[in-house]
Enzyme design. Structure first.
Site, PDB file in Angstrom:
ATOM      1  N   LYS A 190       0.843  -1.206   0.000  1.00 39.06           N
ATOM      2  CA  LYS A 190       0.000   0.000   0.000  1.00 39.06           C
ATOM      3  C   LYS A 190       0.877   1.254   0.000  1.00 39.06           C
ATOM      4  CE  LYS A 190      -1.787   1.644   4.014  1.00 39.06           C
ATOM      5  NZ  LYS A 190      -1.490   3.067   4.232  1.00 39.06           N
ATOM      6  N   ASN A 191       1.825   1.300   0.957  1.00 40.47           N
ATOM      7  CA  ASN A 191       2.590   2.531   1.106  1.00 40.47           C
ATOM      8  C   ASN A 191       3.522   2.785  -0.072  1.00 40.47           C
ATOM      9  OD1 ASN A 191       1.270   3.088   3.445  1.00 40.47           O
ATOM     10  ND2 ASN A 191       2.940   2.485   4.810  1.00 40.47           N
ATOM     11  N   ARG A 230      -3.526  10.993   4.510  1.00 43.60           N
ATOM     12  CA  ARG A 230      -2.335  11.842   4.597  1.00 43.60           C
ATOM     13  C   ARG A 230      -1.418  11.707   3.381  1.00 43.60           C
ATOM     14  NH1 ARG A 230      -0.031  14.098   8.513  1.00 43.60           N
ATOM     15  NH2 ARG A 230       1.948  13.389   7.688  1.00 43.60           N
ATOM     16  N   CYS A 260      -4.263  13.265  12.723  1.00 41.86           N
ATOM     17  CA  CYS A 260      -4.809  11.936  12.505  1.00 41.86           C
ATOM     18  C   CYS A 260      -4.751  11.185  13.812  1.00 41.86           C
ATOM     19  CB  CYS A 260      -4.078  11.204  11.391  1.00 41.86           C
ATOM     20  SG  CYS A 260      -2.556  10.465  11.918  1.00 41.86           S
ATOM     21  N   ARG A 305       1.522  14.397  13.469  1.00 37.41           N
ATOM     22  CA  ARG A 305       2.011  14.124  12.108  1.00 37.41           C
ATOM     23  C   ARG A 305       2.014  15.348  11.185  1.00 37.41           C
ATOM     24  NH1 ARG A 305      -0.425   8.544   9.986  1.00 37.41           N
ATOM     25  NH2 ARG A 305       1.551   8.351   8.928  1.00 37.41           N
ATOM     26  N   PRO A 306       2.879  16.296  11.494  1.00 36.70           N
ATOM     27  CA  PRO A 306       2.962  17.484  10.634  1.00 36.70           C
ATOM     28  C   PRO A 306       3.625  17.163   9.285  1.00 36.70           C
ATOM     29  CG  PRO A 306       4.612  17.588  12.379  1.00 36.70           C
ATOM     30  CD  PRO A 306       3.824  16.344  12.613  1.00 36.70           C
ATOM     31  N   VAL A 307       3.640  18.159   8.393  1.00 38.58           N
ATOM     32  CA  VAL A 307       4.302  17.960   7.095  1.00 38.58           C
ATOM     33  C   VAL A 307       5.437  18.965   6.893  1.00 38.58           C
ATOM     34  CG1 VAL A 307       2.350  16.876   5.912  1.00 38.58           C
ATOM     35  CG2 VAL A 307       2.554  19.367   5.894  1.00 38.58           C
ATOM     36  N   ASP A 308       5.923  19.527   8.021  1.00 39.05           N
ATOM     37  CA  ASP A 308       6.959  20.553   7.928  1.00 39.05           C
ATOM     38  C   ASP A 308       8.215  20.082   7.191  1.00 39.05           C
ATOM     39  OD1 ASP A 308       7.101  18.853  10.183  1.00 39.05           O
ATOM     40  OD2 ASP A 308       8.591  20.148  11.128  1.00 39.05           O
ATOM     41  N   LEU A 309       8.568  18.813   7.346  1.00 36.84           N
ATOM     42  CA  LEU A 309       9.797  18.328   6.687  1.00 36.84           C
ATOM     43  C   LEU A 309       9.623  18.264   5.170  1.00 36.84           C
ATOM     44  CD1 LEU A 309      10.949  15.451   9.070  1.00 36.84           C
ATOM     45  CD2 LEU A 309      11.567  17.864   9.113  1.00 36.84           C
ATOM     46  N   ASP A 320       4.527   0.183  12.070  1.00 32.53           N
ATOM     47  CA  ASP A 320       3.300  -0.374  11.500  1.00 32.53           C
ATOM     48  C   ASP A 320       3.073  -1.846  11.879  1.00 32.53           C
ATOM     49  OD1 ASP A 320       2.547   1.971  10.364  1.00 32.53           O
ATOM     50  OD2 ASP A 320       3.211   1.490   8.343  1.00 32.53           O
ATOM     51  N   ILE A 338       8.158   6.268  16.974  1.00 35.70           N
ATOM     52  CA  ILE A 338       7.874   7.018  15.742  1.00 35.70           C
ATOM     53  C   ILE A 338       6.667   7.939  15.918  1.00 35.70           C
ATOM     54  CG2 ILE A 338       7.439   6.853  13.242  1.00 35.70           C
ATOM     55  CD1 ILE A 338      10.085   5.557  13.982  1.00 35.70           C
ATOM     56  N   ARG A 367      -8.735   0.012   4.414  1.00 35.23           N
ATOM     57  CA  ARG A 367      -7.763   0.942   3.839  1.00 35.23           C
ATOM     58  C   ARG A 367      -6.458   0.220   3.513  1.00 35.23           C
ATOM     59  NH1 ARG A 367      -6.079   5.334   7.512  1.00 35.23           N
ATOM     60  NH2 ARG A 367      -4.730   5.576   5.728  1.00 35.23           N
TER      61      ARG A 367
HETATM   62  C1  UD1 Z   1       4.672   6.631   6.461  1.00 36.69           C
HETATM   63  C2  UD1 Z   1       3.587   5.635   6.173  1.00 36.69           C
HETATM   64  C3  UD1 Z   1       2.942   5.192   7.471  1.00 36.69           C
HETATM   65  C4  UD1 Z   1       3.995   4.661   8.402  1.00 36.69           C
HETATM   66  C5  UD1 Z   1       5.119   5.663   8.582  1.00 36.69           C
HETATM   67  C6  UD1 Z   1       6.286   5.102   9.372  1.00 36.69           C
HETATM   68  C7  UD1 Z   1       2.684   6.158   3.981  1.00 36.69           C
HETATM   69  C8  UD1 Z   1       1.531   6.679   3.244  1.00 36.69           C
HETATM   70  N1  UD1 Z   1       2.599   6.240   5.328  1.00 36.69           N
HETATM   71  O1  UD1 Z   1       4.038   7.735   7.056  1.00 36.69           O
HETATM   72  O2  UD1 Z   1       1.986   4.193   7.200  1.00 36.69           O
HETATM   73  O3  UD1 Z   1       3.391   4.421   9.666  1.00 36.69           O
HETATM   74  O4  UD1 Z   1       5.630   6.063   7.303  1.00 36.69           O
HETATM   75  O5  UD1 Z   1       6.805   3.983   8.736  1.00 36.69           O
HETATM   76  O6  UD1 Z   1       3.633   5.654   3.423  1.00 36.69           O
HETATM   77  N2  UD1 Z   1       7.089  14.055  10.794  1.00 36.69           N
HETATM   78  C9  UD1 Z   1       7.231  15.403  11.061  1.00 36.69           C
HETATM   79  N3  UD1 Z   1       7.203  16.271  10.021  1.00 36.69           N
HETATM   80  C10 UD1 Z   1       7.050  15.844   8.736  1.00 36.69           C
HETATM   81  C11 UD1 Z   1       6.916  14.475   8.474  1.00 36.69           C
HETATM   82  C12 UD1 Z   1       6.944  13.595   9.538  1.00 36.69           C
HETATM   83  O7  UD1 Z   1       7.350  15.811  12.206  1.00 36.69           O
HETATM   84  O8  UD1 Z   1       7.023  16.698   7.838  1.00 36.69           O
HETATM   85  C13 UD1 Z   1       7.160  13.079  11.908  1.00 36.69           C
HETATM   86  C14 UD1 Z   1       5.905  12.262  12.082  1.00 36.69           C
HETATM   87  O9  UD1 Z   1       4.929  12.913  12.866  1.00 36.69           O
HETATM   88  C15 UD1 Z   1       6.468  11.015  12.755  1.00 36.69           C
HETATM   89  C16 UD1 Z   1       7.830  10.860  12.097  1.00 36.69           C
HETATM   90  O10 UD1 Z   1       8.151  12.130  11.579  1.00 36.69           O
HETATM   91  O11 UD1 Z   1       6.622  11.231  14.136  1.00 36.69           O
HETATM   92  C17 UD1 Z   1       7.919   9.836  10.992  1.00 36.69           C
HETATM   93  O12 UD1 Z   1       6.910  10.092  10.035  1.00 36.69           O
HETATM   94  P1  UD1 Z   1       7.024   9.671   8.493  1.00 36.69           P
HETATM   95  O13 UD1 Z   1       8.099   8.676   8.330  1.00 36.69           O
HETATM   96  O14 UD1 Z   1       7.028  10.909   7.690  1.00 36.69           O
HETATM   97  O15 UD1 Z   1       5.682   8.938   8.309  1.00 36.69           O
HETATM   98  P2  UD1 Z   1       4.697   9.152   7.138  1.00 36.69           P
HETATM   99  O16 UD1 Z   1       5.447   9.398   5.872  1.00 36.69           O
HETATM  100  O17 UD1 Z   1       3.643  10.113   7.566  1.00 36.69           O
END
Ligand code: UD1
Length: 423
Positions: free
Chosen positions: A22-23, A94, A118, A123-127, A309, A331, A401
């Site tokens: 899926k991912n 997301r 969520c 789970r921000p998207v700042d990175l 996961d 995580i 899902r």
């Molecule tokens: C992806 C997977 C999700 C899985 C996760 C960890 C998809 C669609 N989703 O999620 O199923 O559980 O990897 O293997 O592939 N973070 C920030 N800022 C950011 C991005 C992330 O602070 O911009 C934090 C997150 O809140 C979390 C950590 O970084 O604490 C890791 O997140 P990330 O690896 O980005 O997970 P996702 O890509 O959201």
């Protein structure tokens, strides 16, 4: 809303085919936005998240055809007519944020709704945004949307040094960098098999990428990308989930298409718990060595560590292990929502912040429980396989899902499991 009914009825024996990830598929699909030419994905999983990504791409003007009962996706973005990913779709999933990098790289602008919170944490998207800024993008956050613009002449290669590992941010940056001018270096990049799969697909499309699977990925931007046909990598989380079925219920199950390198850290923990995992010509064969498994401690980490996961599912196994195990979630905060549901089934679990201590009991007892997120829902089904009596898991839309035909796959190995349709 459908429910799943499980009756714990002894050992499971047989084989389970493992689907495409899926991912991985959710990041390969937006890669279509990088090119005029068709992208064909084979071994696609048939899941509601894939349908959500299909709807999102179609809303942007991409064509997405689902062929061979959904196992082949034919995508084409030669005619994009919309650059706005709407909140109505993004809020459902997301992974929608993954359209941002490719749209910006190819079209110079994009508007994508912020995904919002969520169930498993902030789970921000700042990175994701910082990475695109490092390539010269101008970003403006207004009305709940990211309004992104590339500089005149397009994105430029840059150095992106992630403060911590993020799968999604690495994927967005990797896709954007394929069309940026010059060289981009992603430092502290995620090393997940889904990243490797994305890089291989992008390379098939003509991208120049080196170092995927290590923490430093180097991308040499090209002017344009072409078409490709790419098989989606095996779903290591579905694989790990079904490996737990015989571990929890007894018996022997062969997971077809499974490969050890996808689940090495997880298989090591199973081995320590007394579950043997053997590589076969067709996949991985799993069986308990003795009657009851032993307690083991688990810390979730980015790949190649133990995956977050699989934490909920591993907790279900530890609920009936001999002894006390400590599961540490590193995580996501707030990813123990399955614990109170497992406790309803007779489990002994203490949660303190990011740590859960599980004291194994001889046997769980069936109960009505509620799925709170995707992986939590399947952990309750696993627990139900080992419980005395009947377990009814409600809110299984979470399950749909990420797991295709779960009743069929477990049912074929002798599990008593059925979907109960309710209006
Ligand atoms: C992806 C997977 C999700 C899985 C996760 C960890 C998809 C669609 N989703 O999620 O199923 O559980 O990897 O293997 O592939 N973070 C920030 N800022 C950011 C991005 C992330 O602070 O911009 C934090 C997150 O809140 C979390 C950590 O970084 O604490 C890791 O997140 P990330 O690896 O980005 O997970 P996702 O890509 O959201």
């Amino acid at each position: 809303m459908d429910s799943i009914l499980v009756r714990g009825n002894g050992p499971l024996n047989g084989e389970i085919p493992i689907a495409g990830a899926k991912n991985a598929c959710l990041t390969l699909m937006p890669a279509t936005l990088l090119s005029d030419a068709p992208l064909t994905l084979t071994n696609a999983p048939r899941l509601s998240d894939i349908r959500t990504m299909t709807a999102l791409l179609q809303s942007l003007g991409a064509e997405v055809a689902s062929l061979q009962d959904g196992q082949v996706l034919a995508l084409s973005s030669h005619d994009l007519n919309n650059h706005r990913a709407d909140y109505e779709i993004v809020r459902k999933m997301r992974a929608s944020i993954l359209v941002l990098g490719p749209m910006l790289a190819r079209h110079g602008h994009a508007e994508v709704s912020l995904p919002g919170g969520c169930a498993i944490g902030a789970r921000p998207v700042d990175l994701h945004l910082k990475a695109l800024e490092a390539m010269g993008a101008e970003l403006d956050l207004r009305d709940g949307y990211v309004h992104a613009k590339a500089p005149l002449g397009g994105l430029k290669g840059g150095i992106v040094d992630f403060p911590f590992v993020s799968v999604g941010a690495t994927e967005n940056a990797l896709m954007a960098a394929t069309l940026a001018k010059g060289t981009t270096v992603l430092k502290n990049a995620a090393r997940e098999p889904e990243i490797v799969d994305l890089a291989q697909c992008l390379r098939r499309m003509g991208a120049q990428i080196e170092g995927e699977g290590t923490s430093e990925i180097t991308i040499q931007g090209v002017d344009s990308l072409g078409g490709a046909t790419h098989p989606v990598v095996t779903d290591r989380i579905e694989l790990g989930t079904y490996m737990l079925a015989p571990a929890i219920a007894g018996g022997e199950v062969e997971c077809l298409g499974g490969r050890m390198e996808l689940v090495a850290a997880f298989a090591e923990k199973l081995d320590a718990a007394g579950v043997s995992v053997t590589e076969t010509a067709r996949g991985l064969k799993v069986a308990r060595r003795n009657g009851r498994v032993d307690a083991v401690d688990v810390v979730t980490e980015p790949f190649p560590g133990f995956p977050t996961d699989l934490q909920a599912q591993m907790m279900a196994l530890m609920c009936t292990a001999a002894g006390k195990s400590v599961l540490e979630e590193k995580i996501f905060e707030n990813r123990f929502m399955h614990a109170p549901e497992l406790i309803r089934m007779g489990a002994q679990i203490d949660v303190h912040g990011g740590t859960a201590t599980v004291t194994g009991v001889e046997r769980l007892k069936g109960a009505p429980v509620m799925a709170t997120d995707l992986r939590a829902s399947v952990s309750l089904i696993l627990a139900g396989l080992a419980a005395e009596g009947e377990t009814i898991v409600s809110r299984v839309y979470h399950l749909d899902r990420g797991y295709e035909r779960v009743e069929e796959k477990l049912g074929a190995c002798g599990a008593h499991i059925e979907r109960v349709k309710t209006e």
